[in-house]
Design a protein around this motif. Structure first.
Motif, mmCIF file in Angstrom:
data_model
loop_
_atom_site.group_PDB
_atom_site.id
_atom_site.type_symbol
_atom_site.label_atom_id
_atom_site.label_comp_id
_atom_site.label_asym_id
_atom_site.label_seq_id
_atom_site.Cartn_x
_atom_site.Cartn_y
_atom_site.Cartn_z
ATOM 1 N N ALA A 180 0.827 -1.215 0.000
ATOM 2 C CA ALA A 180 0.000 0.000 0.000
ATOM 3 C C ALA A 180 0.857 1.258 0.000
ATOM 4 O O ALA A 180 2.081 1.213 0.230
ATOM 5 N N ASP A 181 0.188 2.359 -0.245
ATOM 6 C CA ASP A 181 0.805 3.682 -0.233
ATOM 7 C C ASP A 181 1.656 3.875 1.031
ATOM 8 O O ASP A 181 1.194 3.607 2.145
ATOM 9 N N GLY A 182 2.916 4.302 0.842
ATOM 10 C CA GLY A 182 3.802 4.544 1.979
ATOM 11 C C GLY A 182 4.820 3.457 2.216
ATOM 12 O O GLY A 182 5.814 3.686 2.924
ATOM 13 N N ASP A 183 4.603 2.262 1.654
ATOM 14 C CA ASP A 183 5.612 1.219 1.786
ATOM 15 C C ASP A 183 6.900 1.660 1.085
ATOM 16 O O ASP A 183 6.865 2.384 0.082
ATOM 17 N N VAL A 184 8.025 1.217 1.613
ATOM 18 C CA VAL A 184 9.325 1.639 1.110
ATOM 19 C C VAL A 184 9.866 0.620 0.107
ATOM 20 O O VAL A 184 9.700 -0.593 0.281
ATOM 21 N N ILE A 185 10.498 1.123 -0.946
ATOM 22 C CA ILE A 185 11.138 0.279 -1.960
ATOM 23 C C ILE A 185 12.641 0.316 -1.748
ATOM 24 O O ILE A 185 13.246 1.394 -1.665
ATOM 25 N N LEU A 186 13.253 -0.861 -1.625
ATOM 26 C CA LEU A 186 14.692 -0.987 -1.459
ATOM 27 C C LEU A 186 15.314 -1.576 -2.714
ATOM 28 O O LEU A 186 14.734 -2.457 -3.354
ATOM 29 N N GLY A 187 16.509 -1.118 -3.049
ATOM 30 C CA GLY A 187 17.279 -1.703 -4.139
ATOM 31 C C GLY A 187 18.452 -2.487 -3.585
ATOM 32 O O GLY A 187 19.105 -2.054 -2.635
ATOM 33 N N LEU A 188 18.707 -3.661 -4.157
ATOM 34 C CA LEU A 188 19.877 -4.475 -3.811
ATOM 35 C C LEU A 188 20.810 -4.461 -5.015
ATOM 36 O O LEU A 188 20.414 -4.833 -6.127
ATOM 37 N N GLY A 257 15.566 -9.523 -17.570
ATOM 38 C CA GLY A 257 15.257 -8.900 -18.847
ATOM 39 C C GLY A 257 13.981 -8.071 -18.750
ATOM 40 O O GLY A 257 12.965 -8.556 -18.275
ATOM 41 N N GLY A 258 14.040 -6.826 -19.205
ATOM 42 C CA GLY A 258 12.916 -5.911 -19.033
ATOM 43 C C GLY A 258 13.189 -4.865 -17.976
ATOM 44 O O GLY A 258 12.449 -3.884 -17.857
ATOM 45 N N GLY A 259 14.278 -5.082 -17.192
ATOM 46 C CA GLY A 259 14.703 -4.099 -16.224
ATOM 47 C C GLY A 259 13.678 -3.818 -15.137
ATOM 48 O O GLY A 259 12.726 -4.575 -14.913
ATOM 49 N N ILE A 260 13.866 -2.708 -14.456
ATOM 50 C CA ILE A 260 12.937 -2.293 -13.408
ATOM 51 C C ILE A 260 11.558 -2.038 -14.004
ATOM 52 O O ILE A 260 10.530 -2.417 -13.430
ATOM 53 N N THR A 261 11.531 -1.427 -15.164
ATOM 54 C CA THR A 261 10.277 -1.009 -15.791
ATOM 55 C C THR A 261 9.303 -2.156 -15.991
ATOM 56 O O THR A 261 8.089 -2.015 -15.759
ATOM 57 N N GLU A 262 9.802 -3.319 -16.394
ATOM 58 C CA GLU A 262 8.934 -4.449 -16.723
ATOM 59 C C GLU A 262 8.767 -5.440 -15.582
ATOM 60 O O GLU A 262 7.750 -6.132 -15.502
ATOM 61 N N ASN A 263 9.758 -5.533 -14.702
ATOM 62 C CA ASN A 263 9.720 -6.584 -13.673
ATOM 63 C C ASN A 263 9.040 -6.174 -12.378
ATOM 64 O O ASN A 263 8.358 -6.985 -11.752
ATOM 65 N N LEU A 264 9.211 -4.943 -11.953
ATOM 66 C CA LEU A 264 8.594 -4.523 -10.695
ATOM 67 C C LEU A 264 7.067 -4.598 -10.724
ATOM 68 O O LEU A 264 6.453 -5.029 -9.735
ATOM 69 N N PRO A 265 6.398 -4.249 -11.840
ATOM 70 C CA PRO A 265 4.933 -4.366 -11.863
ATOM 71 C C PRO A 265 4.404 -5.787 -11.653
ATOM 72 O O PRO A 265 3.239 -5.961 -11.296
ATOM 73 N N ARG A 266 5.247 -6.783 -11.850
ATOM 74 C CA ARG A 266 4.795 -8.172 -11.720
ATOM 75 C C ARG A 266 4.381 -8.521 -10.295
ATOM 76 O O ARG A 266 3.677 -9.517 -10.076
ATOM 77 N N VAL A 267 4.812 -7.718 -9.309
ATOM 78 C CA VAL A 267 4.444 -8.007 -7.913
ATOM 79 C C VAL A 267 3.538 -6.926 -7.338
ATOM 80 O O VAL A 267 3.297 -6.899 -6.129
ATOM 81 N N LEU A 268 3.003 -6.046 -8.186
ATOM 82 C CA LEU A 268 2.140 -4.961 -7.721
ATOM 83 C C LEU A 268 0.722 -5.146 -8.230
ATOM 84 O O LEU A 268 0.507 -5.624 -9.349
ATOM 85 N N SER A 269 -0.251 -4.758 -7.429
ATOM 86 C CA SER A 269 -1.642 -4.766 -7.873
ATOM 87 C C SER A 269 -1.889 -3.534 -8.743
ATOM 88 O O SER A 269 -1.096 -2.593 -8.781
ATOM 89 N N ASN A 306 19.374 -4.388 -15.786
ATOM 90 C CA ASN A 306 19.064 -4.145 -14.363
ATOM 91 C C ASN A 306 19.593 -2.799 -13.887
ATOM 92 O O ASN A 306 19.153 -2.287 -12.848
ATOM 93 N N CYS A 307 20.533 -2.197 -14.618
ATOM 94 C CA CYS A 307 21.053 -0.850 -14.343
ATOM 95 C C CYS A 307 21.603 -0.695 -12.930
ATOM 96 O O CYS A 307 21.623 0.412 -12.366
ATOM 97 N N GLY A 308 22.041 -1.804 -12.341
ATOM 98 C CA GLY A 308 22.672 -1.738 -11.028
ATOM 99 C C GLY A 308 21.845 -2.284 -9.888
ATOM 100 O O GLY A 308 22.328 -2.374 -8.763
ATOM 101 N N VAL A 309 20.591 -2.652 -10.168
ATOM 102 C CA VAL A 309 19.707 -3.202 -9.130
ATOM 103 C C VAL A 309 19.245 -4.594 -9.556
ATOM 104 O O VAL A 309 18.435 -4.731 -10.468
ATOM 105 N N GLY A 310 19.772 -5.614 -8.900
ATOM 106 C CA GLY A 310 19.429 -6.975 -9.280
ATOM 107 C C GLY A 310 18.195 -7.521 -8.596
ATOM 108 O O GLY A 310 17.570 -8.466 -9.072
ATOM 109 N N MET A 311 17.833 -6.919 -7.464
ATOM 110 C CA MET A 311 16.654 -7.344 -6.718
ATOM 111 C C MET A 311 16.040 -6.111 -6.072
ATOM 112 O O MET A 311 16.759 -5.226 -5.599
#
Length: 356
Positions: A180-188, A257-269, A306-311
């Motif tokens: 939900a709104d306010g949750d923090v996103i971390l890059g590894l 493949g698809g980078g942040i743009t394509e992969n992060l939405p896969r776990v979001l509603s 991945n531009c420096g962020v693998g997870m």
């Protein structure tokens, strides 16, 4: 008539398949597989199938999670650079990093190695890398398949596929349903290009006029081939530690493949967005080099590499600092990269500037 007089008396070896070499390879890799032994798996290669005792891991209500993957055209770099001991790590990492996204602990791994003519030294290097990857992931290498198929592959080439099974307690499956709104996103932080986008990487190298034996302009002390073959980072043990110790992780996304743009939405509603601050993106120099020589804009880079962020992790805001500390204590470079916001015209919204 004796066999020597029969012009049609052929053997499998005459057709290009050396069974003796295959048997020798099994003998060579048995100790490698044995080194990956873990609770639930008594590794003993040579049977028709590998066994795993699921009861032995002590889970109360386990759900099995399976993943398979390959290394893609990064293998072409290995062929041309004649470096074969890292792509096996890539193979394992690409599979187990997908499992940890579900919150699953990797249990066992099987590989598929196919080539036109079996070269024992090359195959042993590859499988040694697979065994190393399994040790890093805590998965047992319980079996695999070596296929020698004359005419299917060019000389000196091979292909790889990997298959991994993990388990997670039913009530611990990720992602959770309360992002939900306010949750923090971390890059590894990633270790480099990992194992996606290499068809483009190879094209950029061709355009740049560089050769794999040249010094890497973005990684001193290494050749271009060595630098590009840096194995995919394994996030399993650090993420498992954070999941088990903090209780604050809601989702993970493996950035392939698809980078942040394509992969992060896969776990979001559909009703939320991820706001990523590009000013905070910690990107290795290899990506600047690729962008420069490929003439690529930031938006194209972000949906290719991945531009420096693998997870990426989505976590409870009040637990973010504790999770970062746990990850960094377990060998990661983790940092805040953004936050979850109410739906904002796209599931990934970028702010700031990605400096190339």
């Amino acid at each position: 008539m004796s066999n020597s007089d029969n012009k049609n008396s052929l053997s499998y070896k005459d057709a290009g398949v050396d069974i003796d070499a295959g048997n020798k390879l099994v003998d060579l890799i048995k100790p490698l597989a044995k080194s990956t032994q873990r609770t639930g798996a008594d590794v003993n290669l040579g049977g028709f199938g590998g066994l795993f005792d699921l009861k032995a891991i002590g889970m109360k209500d386990p759900v099995l999670v399976a993943a398979n993957d390959g290394v893609g055209t990064k293998l072409k770099v290995a062929f041309e650079a004649n470096i074969h001991d890292t792509v096996g790590i890539d193979l394992v990492a690409m599979c187990v990093n997908d499992l940890i996204v579900q919150g699953a602990e990797p249990l066992f791994f099987l590989d598929y190695f196919a080539t036109g003519k079996l070269e024992l030294s090359v195959a042993t290097d590859v499988i040694a890398g697979i065994a190393e990857g399994c040790r890093q992931a805590g998965a047992a290498l319980i079996g695999g398949e070596t296929a020698e198929m004359p005419g299917m592959y060019s000389e000196g080439e091979y292909d790889l596929a990997g298959f991994c099974v993990g388990a997670v307690e039913r009530d611990k499956i990720l992602p959770t349903n309360d992002i939900a709104d306010g949750d923090v996103i971390l890059g590894l932080k990633s270790s480099g290009v990992h194992s996606n986008g290499f068809s483009l990487v190879r094209k950029i190298i061709e355009v740049s006029g560089q050769k794999f034996e040249d010094n890497a302009p973005f990684d001193s002390g290494k050749t271009l081939g060595e630098a590009l073959l840096a194995p995919t980072k394994m996030y399993v043990k650090s993420c498992l530690a954070a999941i088990r110790e903090t209780g604050g992780i809601k989702a993970l996304a493996h950035i392939t493949g698809g980078g942040i743009t394509e992969n992060l939405p896969r776990v979001l509603s559909d009703n939320i967005s991820a706001e990523i601050n590009l000013d905070d993106l910690d990107s290795p120099k290899v990506f600047s080099w690729l962008a420069e020589h490929g003439g690529m804009e930031a938006a194209e880079m972000l949906k290719t590499f991945n531009c420096g962020v693998g997870m990426i992790m989505v976590v409870k805001a009040e637990k973010a600092d504790a999770i970062i500390n746990t990850l960094n204590d377990n060998g990661e470079t983790a940092y805040p990269l953004g936050k979850i916001i109410d739906q904002a015209g796209g599931q990934v919204v970028y702010t700031g500037t990605f400096s190339l």
